[in-house]
Design a protein around this motif. Structure first.
Motif: not given
Length: 128
Positions: A59-62, A64, A71-72, A75-76
């Motif tokens: 996932t994008i959170k992982e 990040a 925090e995701a 990163f975004s």
């Protein structure tokens, strides 16, 4: 292997990993690569993120967290600043576009294809 490690984003962290003084790291990167250490770290971080985004299991959170972001959304924003696309857009456009070399590796090493752990990049300098 070491895919649970958090990669530091600060220049001081990279200098510490190499047992170098920050000022020496700055001068070596500037002379060898021609850019600041901060820009070099950003390039490496974005390159690592691009590679991780190819793995739809992450996932994008992982991603990040693996890259050292707390925090995701942070990163975004960081990714979008450097690529002009947020990670979800980048993934949508690029996932599934696997090079022939990667396909051959997956055939040869099926265990790697299933897990594809992220290996943190490291700074290795040749000061010769």
């Amino acid at each position: 292997m070491a895919h649970n490690l958090v990669i530091p984003l600060r220049v001081q962290d990279y200098a510490d990993l190499q047992f170098l003084h920050v000022n020496y790291l700055w001068s070596v990167i500037r002379s060898k690569i021609g850019q600041s250490v901060s820009a070099w770290i950003a390039d490496k971080t974005v390159a690592e993120a691009r590679g991780m985004l190819q793995n739809p299991a992450l996932t994008i959170k992982e991603i990040a967290i693996r890259l050292g972001f707390l925090e995701a959304p942070h990163f975004s924003n960081y990714f979008k600043k450097h690529i002009s696309q947020n990670p979800a857009e980048y993934r949508k456009l690029h996932v599934g576009r696997v090079s022939r070399l990667d396909r051959n590796r997956r055939r040869s090493y099926p265990a790697i294809a299933k897990t594809s752990p992220s290996v943190p990049f490291r700074l290795f300098l040749k000061t010769d």
